[in-house]
Design a protein around this motif. Structure first.
Motif, PDB file in Angstrom:
ATOM      1  N   GLY A  80     -45.497  46.736 -29.381  1.00  0.00           N
ATOM      2  CA  GLY A  80     -45.433  47.882 -30.274  1.00  0.00           C
ATOM      3  C   GLY A  80     -44.114  47.904 -31.012  1.00  0.00           C
ATOM      4  N   ILE A  81     -43.975  48.876 -31.921  1.00  0.00           N
ATOM      5  CA  ILE A  81     -42.740  48.994 -32.705  1.00  0.00           C
ATOM      6  C   ILE A  81     -41.946  50.241 -32.341  1.00  0.00           C
ATOM      7  CG2 ILE A  81     -43.578  47.612 -34.637  1.00  0.00           C
ATOM      8  CD1 ILE A  81     -44.080  50.258 -36.171  1.00  0.00           C
ATOM      9  N   GLY A  82     -42.556  51.139 -31.565  1.00  0.00           N
ATOM     10  CA  GLY A  82     -41.864  52.350 -31.151  1.00  0.00           C
ATOM     11  C   GLY A  82     -42.443  52.852 -29.843  1.00  0.00           C
ATOM     12  N   LEU A  83     -41.589  53.502 -29.056  1.00  0.00           N
ATOM     13  CA  LEU A  83     -42.033  54.034 -27.772  1.00  0.00           C
ATOM     14  C   LEU A  83     -41.186  55.251 -27.430  1.00  0.00           C
ATOM     15  CD1 LEU A  83     -44.020  53.327 -25.385  1.00  0.00           C
ATOM     16  CD2 LEU A  83     -42.066  52.210 -24.294  1.00  0.00           C
ATOM     17  N   ALA A  84     -41.849  56.325 -27.037  1.00  0.00           N
ATOM     18  CA  ALA A  84     -41.160  57.528 -26.572  1.00  0.00           C
ATOM     19  C   ALA A  84     -41.180  57.524 -25.049  1.00  0.00           C
ATOM     20  CB  ALA A  84     -41.862  58.778 -27.106  1.00  0.00           C
ATOM     21  N   ALA A  85     -40.122  58.038 -24.447  1.00  0.00           N
ATOM     22  CA  ALA A  85     -40.007  58.012 -22.984  1.00  0.00           C
ATOM     23  C   ALA A  85     -41.211  58.657 -22.298  1.00  0.00           C
ATOM     24  CB  ALA A  85     -38.709  58.684 -22.545  1.00  0.00           C
ATOM     25  N   ILE A  86     -41.770  59.694 -22.891  1.00  0.00           N
ATOM     26  CA  ILE A  86     -42.919  60.356 -22.266  1.00  0.00           C
ATOM     27  C   ILE A  86     -44.099  59.393 -22.126  1.00  0.00           C
ATOM     28  CG2 ILE A  86     -43.898  61.327 -24.401  1.00  0.00           C
ATOM     29  CD1 ILE A  86     -43.723  63.043 -20.928  1.00  0.00           C
TER      30      ILE A  86
END
Length: 171
Positions: free
Chosen positions: A44-50
């Motif tokens: 992926g290109i982005g990831l949020a901690a949640i």
């Protein structure tokens, strides 16, 4: 570093509003490293901690265009300060909604404030894919998913599909 499990819909934790990072600790740094490893593995290109079941306001992102290059960035406690009136449409996907893509309208540009891993506060203008991605990931921190921007019919169809798959996987 470790690859963490990415939670997916219908997991209710994705709807949780994430808490601010109070202090940049070795645990926060390790989380960011794990998130990069997880994001690249997904890919992926982005990831949020949640999305890795940690309710902290932390995002990892890499929008490098060329194969073999990387441009890793960490956004801690990001907030959108302003949005353009111009609208952009991008086909979005989400690691928490695997293999589902849909066009989403968002402001074409935003101004964002965030802290880096050194504790430095930055303000930056985001346009294009960067604007779309940062808005998408900040939405995660607020318990919002990109499917929330779709029609109720499309959203319900996606939720039904993933809820059914989760029930089958649990058997």
């Amino acid at each position: 570093m470790a690859i963490r499990e990415i939670i997916s819909i219908p997991d209710k934790r994705l709807r949780r509003v994430s808490e601010p990072v109070e202090k940049i600790t070795s645990e926060v740094r390790a989380l960011a490293e794990d998130m990069f490893e997880t994001m690249y593995d997904a890919p992926g290109i982005g990831l949020a901690a949640i999305q890795v079941a940690v309710p902290l306001r932390l995002i990892t992102m890499d929008l490098a265009k060329k194969e073999g290059e990387s441009a890793p960035r960490v956004f801690i406690n990001p907030e959108i300060l302003s949005k353009s009136e111009d609208i952009a449409v991008y086909e979005e996907g989400c690691l928490s909604i695997p293999e589902y893509y849909e066009e989403v309208e968002r402001p074409a540009s935003v101004r964002v404030r965030f802290m880096d891993l050194e504790g430095e506060v930055h303000e930056e203008d985001a346009e294009g894919l960067f604007a779309t991605c940062i808005q998408h990931e900040i939405d995660h921190l607020n318990g919002v998913l990109f499917i929330d921007y779709l029609s109720k019919l499309k959203r319900d169809r996606v939720m039904k599909k993933f809820t059914k798959a989760a029930k089958l996987a649990a058997k």
